[in-house]
Write an enzyme that holds these catalytic residues in place. Structure first.
Site, short mmCIF file in Angstrom:
data_model
loop_
_atom_site.label_atom_id
_atom_site.label_comp_id
_atom_site.label_asym_id
_atom_site.label_seq_id
_atom_site.Cartn_x
_atom_site.Cartn_y
_atom_site.Cartn_z
N HIS A 270 0.86 -1.20 0.00
CA HIS A 270 0.00 0.00 0.00
C HIS A 270 0.89 1.24 0.00
CE1 HIS A 270 -3.17 2.83 1.05
NE2 HIS A 270 -4.00 1.91 0.64
N ASP A 328 -7.85 -5.39 -0.37
CA ASP A 328 -8.29 -6.25 -1.49
C ASP A 328 -7.90 -7.70 -1.31
OD1 ASP A 328 -7.38 -3.40 -3.25
OD2 ASP A 328 -9.42 -4.17 -3.16
C1 SDX Z 1 -6.04 0.12 -3.13
O1 SDX Z 1 -4.38 4.68 -2.15
C2 SDX Z 1 -5.32 4.01 -1.60
O2 SDX Z 1 -5.79 4.34 -0.51
C3 SDX Z 1 -5.83 2.83 -2.39
C4 SDX Z 1 -6.83 1.96 -1.66
C5 SDX Z 1 -8.12 2.69 -1.44
O3 SDX Z 1 -8.87 2.30 -0.54
O4 SDX Z 1 -8.44 3.59 -2.25
O5 SDX Z 1 -6.32 1.54 -0.42
C6 SDX Z 1 -7.21 0.72 -2.48
O6 SDX Z 1 -5.76 0.47 -4.23
C7 SDX Z 1 -5.20 -0.87 -2.37
C8 SDX Z 1 -3.96 -1.36 -3.20
C9 SDX Z 1 -4.46 -2.43 -4.15
N1 SDX Z 1 -3.41 -2.79 -5.13
C10 SDX Z 1 -2.79 -4.00 -5.06
O7 SDX Z 1 -2.97 -4.84 -4.19
C11 SDX Z 1 -1.85 -4.27 -6.22
C12 SDX Z 1 -0.52 -4.83 -5.67
N2 SDX Z 1 0.10 -3.79 -4.88
C13 SDX Z 1 1.08 -2.98 -5.57
O8 SDX Z 1 0.83 -2.72 -6.91
C14 SDX Z 1 1.58 -1.81 -4.72
O9 SDX Z 1 1.78 -2.26 -3.45
C15 SDX Z 1 0.74 -0.56 -4.64
C16 SDX Z 1 0.33 -0.06 -5.99
C17 SDX Z 1 -0.48 -0.77 -3.81
C18 SDX Z 1 1.62 0.49 -4.02
O10 SDX Z 1 2.61 0.72 -4.97
P1 SDX Z 1 3.95 1.47 -4.60
O11 SDX Z 1 3.59 2.78 -4.00
O12 SDX Z 1 4.91 1.45 -5.73
O13 SDX Z 1 4.45 0.52 -3.48
P2 SDX Z 1 5.53 0.88 -2.54
O14 SDX Z 1 6.17 2.20 -2.82
O15 SDX Z 1 4.96 0.64 -1.19
O16 SDX Z 1 6.61 -0.25 -3.00
C19 SDX Z 1 7.71 -0.41 -2.22
C20 SDX Z 1 8.47 -1.57 -2.86
C21 SDX Z 1 8.70 -1.42 -4.36
O17 SDX Z 1 9.96 -2.06 -4.62
P3 SDX Z 1 11.23 -1.10 -4.92
O18 SDX Z 1 10.88 -0.26 -6.10
O19 SDX Z 1 11.43 -0.30 -3.64
O20 SDX Z 1 12.35 -2.07 -5.19
O21 SDX Z 1 7.74 -2.80 -2.72
C22 SDX Z 1 7.50 -3.36 -3.98
C23 SDX Z 1 7.66 -2.26 -5.00
O22 SDX Z 1 8.10 -2.83 -6.24
N3 SDX Z 1 6.12 -3.82 -3.97
C24 SDX Z 1 5.73 -5.07 -4.21
C25 SDX Z 1 4.35 -5.07 -4.05
N4 SDX Z 1 3.94 -3.84 -3.72
C26 SDX Z 1 5.04 -3.05 -3.69
N5 SDX Z 1 6.43 -6.17 -4.55
C27 SDX Z 1 5.69 -7.30 -4.71
N6 SDX Z 1 4.36 -7.39 -4.57
C28 SDX Z 1 3.66 -6.28 -4.23
N7 SDX Z 1 2.34 -6.35 -4.09
#
Ligand code: SDX
Length: 393
Positions: A270, A328
């Site tokens: 998140h 989710d």
């Molecule tokens: C919602 O914003 C909101 O409030 C949204 C929401 C709402 O109620 O409106 O809460 C609803 O959208 C929840 C999120 C649902 N999406 C997913 O579950 C999809 C999978 N999650 C990812 O795509 C990701 O975690 C995000 C999009 C949610 C967040 O993306 P970020 O901001 O890029 O994540 P981060 O900065 O926290 O990532 C930190 C690191 C990154 O690696 P580096 O670039 O530092 O090497 O963690 C990695 C990311 O690549 N990472 C993951 C991951 N999520 C982040 N690696 C593997 N699996 C994952 N799910």
């Protein structure tokens, strides 16, 4: 604890907007709707009461709740002519495609008589939106499965009415299961609002130009559809089904950690929560309750989800990246157990989030100092240069 928050100047200079609706503390895993913790609202309140709270800022008295529920219930039908919009879509259209189109089309039916500069008319538009989105989502579902539309019934509560409009068929009576209705109400509650997430920011940006609220909500639905946002609940269940059995989990954990693999664990991570998403905790409890009721507590998908969560929470990579289950991760398991296809998961998120979107829209429009949004960019392109005729290129 202070009645209102005070922020350090550094934060105020980067904030996109001021809002008094929802507060998130990503480190503490705290989510407040108008100051009330989501855990308390999920346990003691219900979705329509949370709608009143998000819209008007205070919990309603009994009389205010009766009046609000009456105003919503008596606007759940859509104009009969709107049925025609569905028939312009291919039968196999994703329900989110029909929702974007039909909600946008509400501009043609309800906007002309609406002056968004009048606070009363803004309130009417908000209540119409909250009332009609479940009907439109249910119609999108019925259209996608080739069944006749089912009209709302004023004798049912908000969540029960939605279940009835989705699952009733003319051939037989449909009785709303109170446990499923309560679980659906809790899912709606958990998705109601969430500060300045991508789709809410889309609604605010569209609304800042003075666009009508129906068009703004349609823009929010379009943004929510993405798999990184609201589309994650559908993608998460499909991922859990693809994993299939707990022995295949390590393969997917490895893929999620592989920088060269675009795969991400859906339902994990998140932008704000860096400890845990309080909604996921409540959702997990609901999943256990619903599946127990449905007699499918040994549901293989739930077993994979729980084992995947256990492994990921102990894994150094996920701990270092502060990745935890989000809202989710378990919602799809509950909706699947209720009988919804995965294509309906994000439409249910959208109808639930409508109250958050429209509450934030009203808050922004009511602010006389608000200006049209204009996000800044960092230009990294070419410096000024002169045109070169094609003969000289
Ligand atoms: C919602 O914003 C909101 O409030 C949204 C929401 C709402 O109620 O409106 O809460 C609803 O959208 C929840 C999120 C649902 N999406 C997913 O579950 C999809 C999978 N999650 C990812 O795509 C990701 O975690 C995000 C999009 C949610 C967040 O993306 P970020 O901001 O890029 O994540 P981060 O900065 O926290 O990532 C930190 C690191 C990154 O690696 P580096 O670039 O530092 O090497 O963690 C990695 C990311 O690549 N990472 C993951 C991951 N999520 C982040 N690696 C593997 N699996 C994952 N799910």
């Amino acid at each position: 604890q202070a009645d209102v928050f005070t922020y350090d100047p550094g934060f105020t200079s980067t904030a996109a907007c001021e809002s008094a609706i929802t507060y998130i503390d990503g480190d503490k895993g705290e989510l407040l709707y108008r100051g009330y913790p989501i855990e308390q609202l999920a346990a003691k309140s219900h979705f329509l009461e949370a709608c009143y709270l998000l819209l008007f800022g205070e919990l309603p008295t009994k009389a205010e709740m009766v009046d609000f529920e009456h105003r919503v219930t008596n606007h759940t039908m859509v104009h009969e002519q709107m049925h025609n919009f569905f028939r312009g879509f291919r039968r196999d259209s994703h329900p989110m495609a029909t929702m974007v189109g039909v909600v946008g089309a509400m501009s043609a039916f309800y906007h002309d008589s609406l002056d968004i500069n009048d606070p009363w008319q803004r309130e009417v538009a908000a209540i119409r939106m909250i009332a009609k989105l479940p009907t439109i989502a249910a119609m999108a579902y019925k259209y996608s499965v080739g069944q006749p539309f089912v009209y709302p019934k004023n004798s049912l509560n908000y969540a029960g009415n939605f279940l009835h409009m989705c699952f009733a068929v003319p051939a037989e009576d449909y009785v709303v299961n109170p446990i499923l209705s309560k679980a659906m109400d809790r899912i709606m509650m958990l998705h109601a609002d969430h500060e300045q997430n991508a789709s809410t920011s889309t609604v605010r940006l569209a609304g800042s130009s003075g666009a009508n609220p129906f068009a703004c909500i349609a823009a929010g639905i379009a943004c929510l559809w993405g798999p990184a946002h609201g589309g994650a609940n559908q993608a998460c269940l499909e991922m859990l089904r693809e994993i299939g059995t707990v022995d295949r989990i390590p393969e997917y954990i490895a893929r999620a950690k592989d920088k060269d693999d675009p795969f991400r664990l859906m339902g994990f991570g998140h932008r704000v929560y860096k400890n845990f998403d309080p909604r996921a905790t409540v959702m997990k409890e609901s999943a256990d309750e619903v599946l127990e009721l449905m007699g499918i507590h040994n549901n293989p998908t739930l077993q994979v989800a729980k084992e995947l969560e256990r492994i990921a929470l102990e894994d150094d990579y996920f701990i270092s990246k502060k990745l935890y289950p989000n809202v989710d991760f378990y919602s799809g398991i509950i909706l699947d157990a209720m009988g919804f296809p995965t294509s309906m998961f994000t439409p249910i998120f959208a109808l639930s989030r409508t109250v958050g979107w429209i509450s934030q829209w009203r808050e922004m429009i009511a602010d006389p100092t608000q200006k049209i949004g204009r996000p800044r960019q960092l230009y990294i392109g070419k410096a000024h240069r002169d045109y070169v005729p094609v003969a000289n290129r």
